[in-house]
Motif scaffolding. Structure first.
Motif, PDB file in Angstrom:
ATOM      1  N   ASP A 139       0.848  -1.193   0.000  1.00 53.41           N
ATOM      2  CA  ASP A 139       0.000   0.000   0.000  1.00 53.41           C
ATOM      3  C   ASP A 139       0.888   1.248   0.000  1.00 53.41           C
ATOM      4  N   LYS A 140       0.708   2.107  -0.988  1.00 51.68           N
ATOM      5  CA  LYS A 140       1.554   3.293  -1.109  1.00 51.68           C
ATOM      6  C   LYS A 140       1.440   4.202   0.101  1.00 51.68           C
ATOM      7  N   ASP A 141       0.276   4.237   0.721  1.00 50.09           N
ATOM      8  CA  ASP A 141       0.072   5.095   1.889  1.00 50.09           C
ATOM      9  C   ASP A 141       0.842   4.604   3.108  1.00 50.09           C
ATOM     10  N   GLN A 142       1.343   3.357   3.060  1.00 49.31           N
ATOM     11  CA  GLN A 142       2.082   2.807   4.195  1.00 49.31           C
ATOM     12  C   GLN A 142       3.556   2.568   3.861  1.00 49.31           C
ATOM     13  N   GLN A 143       4.070   3.303   2.900  1.00 45.19           N
ATOM     14  CA  GLN A 143       5.481   3.182   2.535  1.00 45.19           C
ATOM     15  C   GLN A 143       6.372   4.120   3.339  1.00 45.19           C
ATOM     16  N   SER A 144       5.784   4.919   4.212  1.00 40.98           N
ATOM     17  CA  SER A 144       6.556   5.770   5.119  1.00 40.98           C
ATOM     18  C   SER A 144       6.430   5.198   6.525  1.00 40.98           C
ATOM     19  N   TYR A 145       7.568   4.864   7.127  1.00 37.68           N
ATOM     20  CA  TYR A 145       7.520   4.230   8.449  1.00 37.68           C
ATOM     21  C   TYR A 145       8.872   4.367   9.147  1.00 37.68           C
ATOM     22  N   TYR A 146       8.822   4.225  10.467  1.00 39.19           N
ATOM     23  CA  TYR A 146      10.033   4.160  11.279  1.00 39.19           C
ATOM     24  C   TYR A 146      10.397   2.695  11.497  1.00 39.19           C
ATOM     25  N   GLU A 147      11.687   2.466  11.666  1.00 36.07           N
ATOM     26  CA  GLU A 147      12.187   1.107  11.907  1.00 36.07           C
ATOM     27  C   GLU A 147      13.123   1.141  13.114  1.00 36.07           C
ATOM     28  N   LEU A 148      12.879   0.249  14.055  1.00 38.98           N
ATOM     29  CA  LEU A 148      13.651   0.216  15.300  1.00 38.98           C
ATOM     30  C   LEU A 148      14.486  -1.057  15.366  1.00 38.98           C
ATOM     31  N   GLU A 149      15.785  -0.887  15.592  1.00 38.82           N
ATOM     32  CA  GLU A 149      16.705  -2.015  15.743  1.00 38.82           C
ATOM     33  C   GLU A 149      17.340  -1.979  17.133  1.00 38.82           C
ATOM     34  N   TYR A 150      17.346  -3.124  17.805  1.00 42.31           N
ATOM     35  CA  TYR A 150      18.051  -3.265  19.081  1.00 42.31           C
ATOM     36  C   TYR A 150      19.279  -4.146  18.884  1.00 42.31           C
ATOM     37  N   GLU A 151      20.370  -3.766  19.532  1.00 45.10           N
ATOM     38  CA  GLU A 151      21.579  -4.591  19.565  1.00 45.10           C
ATOM     39  C   GLU A 151      22.023  -4.692  21.024  1.00 45.10           C
ATOM     40  N   LEU A 152      21.931  -5.887  21.594  1.00 47.01           N
ATOM     41  CA  LEU A 152      22.270  -6.077  23.005  1.00 47.01           C
ATOM     42  C   LEU A 152      23.682  -6.630  23.145  1.00 47.01           C
ATOM     43  N   HIS A 153      24.490  -5.943  23.945  1.00 49.32           N
ATOM     44  CA  HIS A 153      25.847  -6.389  24.239  1.00 49.32           C
ATOM     45  C   HIS A 153      25.897  -7.177  25.548  1.00 49.32           C
ATOM     46  N   HIS A 154      24.983  -6.870  26.464  1.00 51.21           N
ATOM     47  CA  HIS A 154      24.873  -7.589  27.733  1.00 51.21           C
ATOM     48  C   HIS A 154      23.417  -8.006  27.927  1.00 51.21           C
ATOM     49  N   PHE A 155      23.224  -9.245  28.333  1.00 53.38           N
ATOM     50  CA  PHE A 155      21.895  -9.745  28.709  1.00 53.38           C
ATOM     51  C   PHE A 155      22.143 -10.902  29.667  1.00 53.38           C
ATOM     52  N   ARG A 179      18.817   1.704  17.309  1.00 50.97           N
ATOM     53  CA  ARG A 179      18.903   2.594  16.150  1.00 50.97           C
ATOM     54  C   ARG A 179      17.501   2.839  15.610  1.00 50.97           C
ATOM     55  N   LEU A 180      17.286   4.052  15.168  1.00 50.71           N
ATOM     56  CA  LEU A 180      16.000   4.406  14.578  1.00 50.71           C
ATOM     57  C   LEU A 180      16.218   4.871  13.142  1.00 50.71           C
ATOM     58  N   TYR A 181      15.501   4.237  12.217  1.00 48.70           N
ATOM     59  CA  TYR A 181      15.554   4.606  10.803  1.00 48.70           C
ATOM     60  C   TYR A 181      14.190   5.141  10.375  1.00 48.70           C
ATOM     61  N   TYR A 182      14.226   5.943   9.324  1.00 46.26           N
ATOM     62  CA  TYR A 182      12.972   6.399   8.733  1.00 46.26           C
ATOM     63  C   TYR A 182      13.014   6.138   7.235  1.00 46.26           C
ATOM     64  N   THR A 183      11.958   5.526   6.742  1.00 51.86           N
ATOM     65  CA  THR A 183      11.848   5.212   5.320  1.00 51.86           C
ATOM     66  C   THR A 183      10.633   5.925   4.742  1.00 51.86           C
ATOM     67  N   SER A 184      10.839   6.565   3.613  1.00 54.00           N
ATOM     68  CA  SER A 184       9.721   7.187   2.904  1.00 54.00           C
ATOM     69  C   SER A 184       9.769   6.765   1.443  1.00 54.00           C
ATOM     70  N   PHE A 185       8.627   6.797   0.812  1.00 56.71           N
ATOM     71  CA  PHE A 185       8.527   6.381  -0.590  1.00 56.71           C
ATOM     72  C   PHE A 185       9.375   7.288  -1.477  1.00 56.71           C
ATOM     73  N   GLU A 186       9.444   8.566  -1.121  1.00 57.27           N
ATOM     74  CA  GLU A 186      10.148   9.535  -1.957  1.00 57.27           C
ATOM     75  C   GLU A 186      11.660   9.538  -1.720  1.00 57.27           C
ATOM     76  N   ASN A 187      12.081   9.405  -0.463  1.00 57.19           N
ATOM     77  CA  ASN A 187      13.492   9.623  -0.126  1.00 57.19           C
ATOM     78  C   ASN A 187      14.249   8.376   0.308  1.00 57.19           C
ATOM     79  N   SER A 233      16.696   6.355   5.830  1.00 58.73           N
ATOM     80  CA  SER A 233      17.734   7.186   6.442  1.00 58.73           C
ATOM     81  C   SER A 233      17.828   6.881   7.934  1.00 58.73           C
ATOM     82  N   LEU A 234      19.027   7.018   8.472  1.00 61.74           N
ATOM     83  CA  LEU A 234      19.266   6.818   9.905  1.00 61.74           C
ATOM     84  C   LEU A 234      18.906   8.094  10.648  1.00 61.74           C
ATOM     85  N   LYS A 235      18.047   7.972  11.666  1.00 64.38           N
ATOM     86  CA  LYS A 235      17.597   9.147  12.411  1.00 64.38           C
ATOM     87  C   LYS A 235      18.306   9.302  13.753  1.00 64.38           C
TER      88      LYS A 235
END
Length: 207
Positions: free
Chosen positions: A119-135, A150-158, A161-163
């Protein structure tokens, strides 16, 4: 006589060793998981301001083993043989993070994983990545979850990108002095981390 005493000594050591091995082999395996209660909730994408996709949590090295990790010193981490996570830690942590973020971010559509959505209307979104060094627990009586997100942002136009990148460290005294206390402490620390992430995300200006 000396030879006989030596033989008797080694025989006693052998019996103790075999007895210890037998007890270890007969020890029951205990399984643990986060006891995060589930609240009935529903949300429609049309009623939300942004979409957040939570990637599977990444754990370094042996931390993703089923055996619960205990840090022995600065260079050694042991995994328990008879105290195990009921599922792979990365899956458990991801499910827990998703649930906490979904609960805390009421005007976001929070999704676990990276599904293919056309769906083109849902091509803009944030993406969250966790990296654990201790658990793990440590020999000072603490539960330790440390790493970064880390937080990324993806858009249909651009494109993508890392935020932002945030390092975190939650080192707290154990709730109890056993594996059950360690698991409970790790769960509380993980919820604290995700609540802090939710607070940070909630003030973002949605692009």
């Amino acid at each position: 006589m000396r030879t006989l005493l030596q033989l008797q000594y080694f025989a006693v050591i052998a019996v103790l060793f075999l007895s210890g091995c037998s007890q270890s082999l007969n020890a029951p395996v205990k399984y643990y998981q986060f006891e995060q209660s589930i609240k009935p909730m529903q949300r429609k994408s049309t009623d939300t301001a942004a979409q957040l996709r939570v990637s599977t949590v990444s754990l370094r090295g042996a931390l993703n083993n089923r055996g619960i990790a205990m840090k022995m010193d600065n260079n050694q981490v042991n995994a328990a043989n008879y105290h195990l996570w009921s599922e792979a830690p990365d899956q458990m942590l991801t499910a827990s993070a998703h649930q906490t973020l979904f609960t805390e971010l009421g005007n976001w559509m929070v999704i676990k994983g990276l599904p293919v959505i056309t769906d083109k209307d849902q091509q803009s979104y944030y993406e969250l990545e966790y990296e654990l060094h201790h658990f793990n627990g440590d020999n000072q009586g603490n539960a330790d979850i440390s790493g970064l997100w880390r937080l990324y942002y993806t858009s249909f136009e651009n494109g993508r990108s890392l935020k932002a990148i945030h390092y975190f460290s939650e080192v707290n005294p154990l709730i109890g002095d056993d594996y059950e206390g360690l698991v409970e402490s790790l769960e509380q620390s993980w919820q604290n981390i995700n609540q802090q992430v939710a607070t940070t995300l909630s003030v973002l200006s949605h692009e």
